[in-house]
Design an enzyme around this catalytic site. Structure first.
Site, PDB file in Angstrom:
ATOM      1  N   TRP A 226       0.841  -1.206   0.000  1.00  0.00           N
ATOM      2  CA  TRP A 226       0.000   0.000   0.000  1.00  0.00           C
ATOM      3  C   TRP A 226       0.872   1.251   0.000  1.00  0.00           C
ATOM      4  CZ3 TRP A 226      -0.264   4.049   3.453  1.00  0.00           C
ATOM      5  CH2 TRP A 226      -1.350   4.911   3.332  1.00  0.00           C
ATOM      6  N   HIS A 227       2.031   1.173   0.664  1.00  0.00           N
ATOM      7  CA  HIS A 227       2.871   2.349   0.799  1.00  0.00           C
ATOM      8  C   HIS A 227       3.566   2.742  -0.497  1.00  0.00           C
ATOM      9  CE1 HIS A 227       2.373   1.658   5.147  1.00  0.00           C
ATOM     10  NE2 HIS A 227       2.732   2.909   5.281  1.00  0.00           N
ATOM     11  N   GLY A 228       3.776   1.815  -1.392  1.00  0.00           N
ATOM     12  CA  GLY A 228       4.419   2.212  -2.630  1.00  0.00           C
ATOM     13  C   GLY A 228       4.777   1.053  -3.528  1.00  0.00           C
TER      14      GLY A 228
END
Length: 479
Positions: free
Chosen positions: A326-328
């Site tokens: 989700w973060h990248g």
């Protein structure tokens, strides 16, 4: 528009005055003003991406309205999946298209079948991961009949685009935030003062702690690791550990405090996570809105902690790896998530994941020796994992770590920013004293003397002015 910018310093008072002194007698006009202000706030960055927020709003509002009178389970599932696929489709395209394409090409090249394909020059819309998850929570809760679908399009639009938390959270549940747009709001002086206090503390975290830690963390991480000693690289990891906390929790404080100025209550997003005694406690206190979102909408539907130990381990790895992704769109985030899952495993297997539900050393001035050792171990493991989060790629992370574990680990660091270290020490003390409150600076209300309170406010303002020489964008804008 950045919270720590002159633009926002002008924007906020104007919206506040219009909200409480011009449209204060009409709830719909208040909500409409929030929508206009929110779209202006977001469009200040790039107005072209306002269409994405509006389209997501229209889709989920329409799906919610359709679900209201639809009793057929198959049709209800189709409507739910329309919302999920549209929202995650936008998120997947803008955030992960080039990542999947590059890895697809690499996989075929590895097996001897090269593919010629070019990635797209895609600009990642600021905050898309946050408002996508926020609007999805509405559709899912309506589908599960936990929430009555709204008929008020303006209120729903305000909920999706609410400017204080639009681009970096907290990720609010529709069950908490949306009903607040239905109720008449009256100005509460004490709530507004508390909101200003939280904004001030958030600015201190961002400007004094995060931005100045970033100056040295970037210098150490961006230069070749051969240049610095192992002790300096450790210091760089510690600086980034405080940078990301000051940056992200500072944003959350400003968002929550700003919301209180307008009569809204957002959920707490950070609860002194670096004072945690194990990784399970850390994740109950770090980015709470995301952790609970994944728990409610992914972990529990997968079976949660029910079933065999194998299922518990599987679900734990899924939740952490998805959280990392989700973060990248980078393998470093996936490794970071997997590493946290590995940290979590011994606690899960020994059934100690529900330990430490209270705050450390509650009601005491200092922690016990055992608590201090547990906090130090948890902080060390967390800082080590942040190296992967900060690194440009896996090779960079491995090189960085390998240089740490060399003979130079026991030397004096080349970089020793005395003023920043003093500021960090002050920050840790204030956070420790206020660890039992919703935010550290709220502890100040124990001072009955107005002179003492204002003296502290002025000192914090002076430090913000003194250290504001290195303005950085909020880290989580890229997510």
């Amino acid at each position: 528009m950045l919270f720590n910018s002159i633009d926002f310093a002008i924007f906020l008072p104007i919206v506040f005055l219009l909200y409480w002194f011009v449209v204060n007698k009409n709830l719909k006009l208040q909500n409409l003003l929030i929508v206009i202000a929110s779209y202006l706030f977001y469009g200040w960055w790039d107005w072209r991406f306002l269409s994405l927020i509006l389209f997501s709003t229209l889709i989920d509002y329409s799906v919610g309205r359709k679900l209201l009178n639809e009793g057929n389970i198959t049709k209800r599932k189709i409507l739910l999946w329309v919302s999920i696929l549209v929202n995650l489709g936008f998120l997947g395209f803008f955030k992960y298209y080039n990542f999947f394409l590059d890895n697809f090409i690499m996989a075929f090249s590895f097996f001897g079948t090269p593919i010629n394909a070019q990635g797209l020059n895609i600009i990642l819309p600021v905050g898309i991961s946050f408002y996508t998850f926020q609007t999805l929570s509405y559709t899912i809760d309506v589908y599960k009949r936990k929430l009555e679908p709204t008929k008020d399009f303006i209120a729903f639009t305000a909920f999706v685009s609410f400017f204080p938390q639009l681009v970096a959270g907290p990720i609010e549940r529709a069950t908490n935030l949306l009903p607040q747009f239905y109720k008449k709001r009256t100005f509460d002086y004490n709530k507004a003062v508390d909101g200003l206090r939280q904004i001030l503390w958030g600015l201190f975290k961002k400007v004094v702690i995060a931005d100045n830690c970033a100056q040295y963390a970037n210098q150490i991480f961006n230069d070749t690791s051969d240049y610095y000693s192992g002790s300096t690289l450790v210091l760089g990891a510690i600086f980034f550990t405080f940078q990301i906390y000051g940056d992200f929790s500072g944003y959350s404080d400003i968002a929550i405090g700003t919301s209180r100025l307008f009569g809204f209550n957002l959920k707490q997003n950070f609860a002194s996570p670096y004072f945690s005694r194990n990784i399970a406690e850390f994740w109950r206190r770090w980015h709470i809105s995301l952790s609970t979102w994944f728990k409610e909408y992914l972990y529990i539907p997968l079976g949660g902690s029910r079933g065999s130990m194998w299922m518990k381990i599987r679900n734990t790895f899924i939740i952490f790896i998805v959280s990392g992704f989700w973060h990248g769109a980078n393998w470093t985030f996936i490794v970071w998530g997997a590493l946290n899952a590995i940290y979590f495993l011994p606690i899960l297997i020994t059934n100690n994941n529900r330990n430490y539900l209270d705050i450390v050393a509650q009601g005491k001035i200092l922690p016990s020796i055992k608590e201090l050792l547990l906090m130090s171990l948890t902080f060390g493991l967390t800082a080590f994992a942040w190296i992967f989060f900060r690194a440009d790629n896996i090779g960079h992370a491995v090189s960085y770590i390998s240089e740490i574990f060399s003979r130079s680990l026991f030397t004096i660091p080349e970089i020793r920013p005395r003023n920043l270290i003093i500021a960090l020490a002050l920050f840790i003390i204030i956070e420790w004293v206020g660890r039992e409150r919703l935010f550290a600076l709220s502890k100040i209300d124990y001072f009955e003397s107005r002179l003492k309170r204002w003296s502290i406010y002025l000192i914090i303002c002076f430090l913000i002015f003194l250290f504001q020489n290195n303005q950085e964008k909020f880290i989580y804008f890229q997510f």
